[in-house]
Design a protein around this motif. Structure first.
Motif: not given
Length: 845
Positions: A164-179
């Motif tokens: 869950r910890y790593w998934m949270s970091w992944s989702r944070y950085y994935r969010s930055l790829l959207y406008p």
């Protein structure tokens, strides 16, 4: 700031992930060799496609390990470690991409999703283990607490929390790829917040707890929940050592949040704490340039706001004060534009709104964004040559704002080069665009213009590779163009080329490919006819004779025009026919004009009622008038020319086309009048002078009543005066010159001619005033000055003022004894003898 900040934090994240700073559980090495995907060095995965392949292999190995019963906790920890490293590597791959490339951004989001699928697999596998224990084992154990403390219970929960910890970091950085503000970005950030929050309670590892707080704070910050973000950051600062990287980052993030909220004082306070505390030595190592850049922004942005406010209040936007403010604002924004696209936008707008202030700056001083703004302004204003120079200077720029628009820069450079006829340079631009940005939204338009540029290059140099390049480009365009109308245009151009090269079969094939309902259908045929007429005109200019082939071509053209006119006369003629009718009519008249007999009757009949038949086409009216006047001129029909000229003032509204037309024919008639007089035909010469005078009179009337042309009135009236004098109409010439002097009292040419007119009419007092005024505007001792002084003396003499005449003549002799030629000096000597009673000076010696 969004992109820059993502790169800075992403770089730190990737380093921490690789070094184990984010995740450092003990890993028990298995005696067997690791699976192939786990053995891969994640940091050396070369690109998105290689990363996608590796993640697919990693997920497949997870599935296989579970099926074969090999999904041990040790293996899962290894999987989680490389999955965490993959997050950092994806961020590094993002730094190598073009931010404007939506396709690449989408591919990177998919990489994060694939990586999260691996993490979800680990998490769900352990949730199944926990559920199985709860349902089948937990009630049967004798010592419940001992079992809850055992690895059998603890490790599945740890795997769930770490996943869950790593998934949270992944989702944070994935969010930055959207406008920014996108709904999907908000969903991912909220999911990450939930994951980080659970990690805080599920793991007792202080390092991971602190980093979870940091991750949650970053998510809150992106959602603009700044109070919650600061609360987490302050909690980190209270619970980690001052020289810990997370302590430094937490202070930096607090400063950044204060800066975003416009609280520059608080931002400076946090930055000062970083620069003076015990962690001072670690700041540069941890933050790198980010610390210096934020300090600079905190100082410069309030200054930018103040300067902008002063500039907005400046009453004179073109004065020196506004110029200084613009330069100061430019310097600050230029520095800030490298950090944040919003500042680049402000810098762009500043230069675009005040181009006069910045055009003189060097390319280096103006900077990339400033040059882009000026280039776009020049492009918009149609100043393509200057726009091209500035666009090309930006091709090698490393500025992120420029790189995001590089495909557009290539396109605009090529477009501008096309507009100024630099075909080879345009081709270079379009080829660069196609090569470097094959998926650009402008690629299709570039392909459309590429063959146009190739055609232009071929026309400039018909031999060699230019022809093959032109043909290949046009045919390639036909294959790529999605718009049927554009394909028709390409067929049109290929047909034109084939026709000019004497390939009628190929031309017919290309023109036949143009659909009859296409707007290119009749224009294509018009273009063929125009090319043929131009060829006949060329032959007529060269030898005036027509070959048998030329006569056949002429007959074919007459048949073509007759067919078109029948279509045009139909009550329901199509819009393409109606639009083309005036031009086809003019082309038919040109055909008659280039024949050896130059039939004025046929030209006149073809153009009869042209202005009434085609209202609202004044530019074409002038073409028709031009053909009529050319016909009259060829046959020396001056009376008919006068009738046509009289119609000009009644029928045509004054505009630039009319002004140019009048000037062209007035100059032509004037020159012909002079030539005829030199040839010994003064009567016809005077008739042509009258025609020129009529046109200049119309130009003077336009210039007198319209401010747009008023600056030309003096020059027009000077020409009128010269013609009137040549015609012997001194009284009319006098009125023209006097009117001119009423506006421009110091006009030397008008004074000179008017002085001569007054002399001829015996108005010596008026002549004296004119020559005195004229002499003040010329250099003392020059030939013009000597003549003017002589004429002043002559006027005094004729008025009986012998003493005044003598004084003027004596002054000439004393001050400038050698001025003027022999003829003038002899005139002075003779006048001095009569006025002064003696002859002086060298001429009288």
């Amino acid at each position: 700031m969004h992109k820059l900040y993502r790169l800075i934090v992403g770089a730190a994240f990737s380093v921490w992930a690789v070094q184990g700073l984010f995740f450092s559980p003990p890993v028990v090495r298995s005696a067997s060799a690791p699976p192939a995907a786990l053995a891969r060095d994640v940091s050396k995965i070369a690109g998105p496609e290689a990363m996608r392949t590796w993640l697919a292999a990693l997920y497949a190995e997870c599935l296989q390990a579970k099926r074969e019963g090999r999904l041990t906790f040790e293996l899962q920890e290894s999987i989680l470690k490389v999955s965490g490293q993959a997050v950092g590597r994806i961020l590094e791959l993002e730094k190598q991409t073009n931010p404007a490339d939506r396709k690449t951004s989408h591919a990177l989001r998919k990489l994060f999703e694939k990586n999260e699928a691996v993490l979800q697999f680990i998490m769900h596998s352990n949730e199944e283990v926990v559920e199985e224990i709860q349902e089948e084992k937990l009630d049967k154990v004798e010592d419940t607490q001992a079992f809850l403390d055992s690895p059998a219970w603890q490790m599945p929960h740890r795997m769930i929390s770490l996943s869950r910890y790593w998934m949270s970091w992944s989702r944070y950085y994935r969010s930055l790829l959207y406008p920014s503000g996108a709904s999907e970005a908000r969903r991912l950030l909220n999911d990450a917040i939930g994951g980080f929050s659970l990690t805080l309670f599920d793991l007792d590892d202080p390092a991971i707890v602190a980093k979870s707080l940091f991750g949650r704070a970053l998510c809150f910050k992106e959602l603009k929940k700044y109070d919650k973000a600061v609360e987490d950051l302050q909690s980190i600062a209270r619970n980690v050592r001052p020289n810990d990287p997370l302590y430094i980052w937490s202070l930096y993030e607090q400063a950044l949040i204060a800066y975003r909220q416009g609280d520059y004082k608080a931002a400076r306070a946090s930055l000062d704490q970083l620069g003076t505390g015990p962690e001072e030595k670690a700041v540069t190592r941890v933050l790198g340039e980010a610390y210096k850049q934020l300090r600079e922004r905190v100082v410069l942005e309030p200054r930018v706001a103040a300067l902008q406010k002063r500039l907005d209040r400046e009453p004179d936007k073109t004065g020196e004060s506004a110029k200084r403010l613009c330069y100061d604002l430019h310097a600050a924004l230029k520095r800030l534009s490298g950090y944040d696209a919003s500042h680049a936008t402000l810098l762009y707008r500043l230069v675009a709104e005040h181009p006069g202030f910045f055009a003189s700056l060097s390319y280096e001083d103006l900077g990339a964004i400033g040059n882009l703004a000026l280039a776009d302004r020049r492009f918009k204003d149609g100043r393509y040559a200057d726009a091209v120079k500035r666009y090309r200077s930006l091709w090698a720029s490393s500025d992120g704002s420029i790189r995001r628009r590089l495909d557009e820069l290539y396109f605009r450079t090529g477009y501008a080069d096309c507009r100024i006829g630099r075909w080879k340079e345009a081709l270079d631009s379009f080829e660069r665009l196609q090569r470097e940005f094959p998926h650009s939204q402008l690629a299709g338009k570039a392909a459309c213009l590429e063959y146009v540029a190739a055609a232009g290059a071929y026309k400039e140099n018909p031999g060699g590779a230019g022809y093959a390049r032109y043909i290949a480009s046009a045919r390639r365009y036909l294959k790529q163009c999605p718009n049927p109308g554009d394909r028709d245009g390409a067929h049109f151009l290929l047909g034109e080329d084939a026709l000019k090269k004497g390939k009628p079969a190929e031309a017919r094939k290309e023109f036949t490919a143009v659909a009859e309902d296409s707007p290119h259908y009749w224009p294509a045929r018009y273009y063929v006819a125009r090319s043929d007429v131009e060829e006949l005109e060329r032959q007529a200019r060269e030898d005036g004779r027509r070959s048998a082939a030329a006569r056949r071509l002429s007959r074919d053209l007459e048949a073509l025009f007759a067919r078109f006119q029948r279509l045009a006369q139909r009550p329901k003629a199509g819009p393409d026919i109606v639009a083309l009718a005036p031009r086809m009519t003019l082309l038919e008249a040109r055909l008659f004009a280039c024949g050896p007999e130059h039939s004025c009757n046929r030209i006149t009949k073809t153009l009869q009622g042209f202005e009434t038949r085609f209202p609202g086409k004044q530019a074409l009216w002038l073409e028709a008038m031009d053909l009529r006047l050319a016909c009259c001129d060829r046959h020396r029909m001056t009376d008919a020319s006068k009738e046509q000229i009289r119609a000009l003032s009644k029928r045509y509204a004054a505009n630039e086309d009319l002004w140019t037309f009048l000037g062209k024919w007035a100059e032509r008639y004037d020159q012909e009048a002079k030539a005829l007089r030199r040839e010994g035909n003064p009567v016809l010469g005077d008739a042509y002078a009258e025609l020129a005078l009529m046109l200049y009179t119309q130009m003077a009337r336009i210039a007198s009543g319209r401010t747009r042309y008023s600056e030309h009135l003096d020059a027009v009236q000077l020409r009128m005066g010269e013609i009137l004098l040549a015609l012997g109409q001194q009284e009319r010439a006098e009125r023209v010159y006097e009117e001119l002097l009423g506006r421009t009292p110091d006009s030397a040419e008008a004074l000179y001619h008017l002085g001569g007119i007054y002399e001829g009419r015996g108005r010596w007092d008026a002549a004296l005033r004119a020559w005195r005024k004229y002499s003040k505007g010329v250099e003392a001792g020059s030939d013009a000055w000597v003549e003017a002084r002589y004429r002043i003396a002559l006027a005094h003499s004729r008025m009986g003022n012998r003493r005044e005449a003598c004084e003027v003549l004596t002054m000439i002799r004393v001050l400038h004894p050698n001025a003027g030629d022999d003829k003038v000096r002899n005139k002075i000597r003779l006048l001095e003898k009569s006025a002064c009673g003696h002859a002086g000076g060298p001429a009288g010696g």
